[in-house]
Design a protein around this motif. Structure first.
Motif, PDB file in Angstrom:
ATOM      1  N   GLY A 130      25.892  34.804  43.207  1.00  0.00           N
ATOM      2  CA  GLY A 130      26.241  35.661  44.544  1.00  0.00           C
ATOM      3  C   GLY A 130      27.769  35.453  44.680  1.00  0.00           C
ATOM      4  N   VAL A 131      28.479  35.515  43.610  1.00  0.00           N
ATOM      5  CA  VAL A 131      30.071  35.245  43.599  1.00  0.00           C
ATOM      6  C   VAL A 131      30.397  36.599  43.191  1.00  0.00           C
ATOM      7  N   TRP A 132      31.602  36.927  44.192  1.00  0.00           N
ATOM      8  CA  TRP A 132      32.597  38.222  43.616  1.00  0.00           C
ATOM      9  C   TRP A 132      31.826  39.346  43.527  1.00  0.00           C
ATOM     10  N   LEU A 133      30.692  39.682  44.463  1.00  0.00           N
ATOM     11  CA  LEU A 133      29.782  40.701  44.197  1.00  0.00           C
ATOM     12  C   LEU A 133      30.353  42.056  44.331  1.00  0.00           C
ATOM     13  N   ARG A 134      31.220  42.272  45.092  1.00  0.00           N
ATOM     14  CA  ARG A 134      31.907  43.582  44.766  1.00  0.00           C
ATOM     15  C   ARG A 134      32.812  43.769  43.644  1.00  0.00           C
ATOM     16  N   TYR A 135      33.219  42.815  43.154  1.00  0.00           N
ATOM     17  CA  TYR A 135      34.099  43.087  42.139  1.00  0.00           C
ATOM     18  C   TYR A 135      33.094  43.152  40.715  1.00  0.00           C
ATOM     19  N   VAL A 136      31.838  42.314  40.743  1.00  0.00           N
ATOM     20  CA  VAL A 136      31.074  42.454  39.792  1.00  0.00           C
ATOM     21  C   VAL A 136      30.412  43.681  39.887  1.00  0.00           C
ATOM     22  N   GLY A 137      30.307  44.281  40.931  1.00  0.00           N
ATOM     23  CA  GLY A 137      29.629  45.757  41.087  1.00  0.00           C
ATOM     24  C   GLY A 137      30.637  46.678  40.406  1.00  0.00           C
ATOM     25  N   LEU A 138      32.034  46.515  40.661  1.00  0.00           N
ATOM     26  CA  LEU A 138      32.881  47.378  39.987  1.00  0.00           C
ATOM     27  C   LEU A 138      32.752  47.335  38.428  1.00  0.00           C
ATOM     28  N   LEU A 139      32.659  46.054  37.885  1.00  0.00           N
ATOM     29  CA  LEU A 139      32.573  45.790  36.632  1.00  0.00           C
ATOM     30  C   LEU A 139      31.503  46.598  35.907  1.00  0.00           C
ATOM     31  N   CYS A 140      30.332  46.456  36.663  1.00  0.00           N
ATOM     32  CA  CYS A 140      29.168  46.986  35.937  1.00  0.00           C
ATOM     33  C   CYS A 140      29.261  48.461  36.060  1.00  0.00           C
ATOM     34  N   LEU A 141      30.022  48.998  37.212  1.00  0.00           N
ATOM     35  CA  LEU A 141      30.061  50.663  37.147  1.00  0.00           C
ATOM     36  C   LEU A 141      30.903  51.145  36.008  1.00  0.00           C
ATOM     37  N   ILE A 142      31.941  50.125  35.649  1.00  0.00           N
ATOM     38  CA  ILE A 142      32.645  50.489  34.269  1.00  0.00           C
ATOM     39  C   ILE A 142      31.821  50.423  33.263  1.00  0.00           C
TER      40      ILE A 142
END
Length: 149
Positions: free
Chosen positions: A72-84
């Motif tokens: 549950g850490v840095w979720l919005r950034y992980v979401g962006l990484l996943c989008l990439i």
């Protein structure tokens, strides 16, 4: 029935986050077991990236993203990484219809198409985290202003 939907509403963000993490962990780990299928897919679409080291980097990024989602850490950034990551897969889907069998999808096409849903999940996780952070922000500002009086 209201209590059922209330329960679903409470667990939905966690269920989405943990299920995306599980999928990323699994597909990332499989890249280390046998990078050949991904390398062959890359060779057919982006041949300059079709080498094992690149596949291992993708797998490592997916595994790191999975652990961060579980934590549950840095979720919005992980979401962006996943989008990439998913955008790269969808790029292959769109640019090489011969590999995917588009529009009557073959197995490779079906494999790649699932990333549309995974990208939607990653977007939802990033958006929920951003909304959560935004809703906390005004409270902090109000509290700090009250303390200054």
């Amino acid at each position: 029935m209201k209590s059922v939907f209330s329960f679903i509403e409470r667990i939905a963000p966690y269920f989405l986050r943990f299920s995306l993490a599980l999928v990323l962990l699994w597909i990332g780990a499989l890249k280390f077991v046998d990078p050949t299928p991904i390398r062959m897919l890359l060779h057919a679409s982006l041949p300059f990236l079709a080498f094992n080291s690149f596949v291992y980097v993708l797998g490592a990024l997916e595994i790191i993203a999975a652990f961060l989602l579980f934590a549950g850490v840095w979720l919005r950034y992980v979401g962006l990484l996943c989008l990439i990551l998913f955008a790269g897969t969808l790029f292959i889907f769109l640019t090489t219809p011969g590999v995917t069998g588009f529009p009557a999808l073959n197995l490779a096409g079906q494999f790649l198409l699932k990333d549309v849903v995974l990208a939607a999940a990653a977007t939802s996780i990033a958006a929920m985290d951003a909304a959560r952070q935004t809703s906390k922000q005004p409270m902090v500002q109000v509290a700090s202003m009250a303390g200054k009086r």
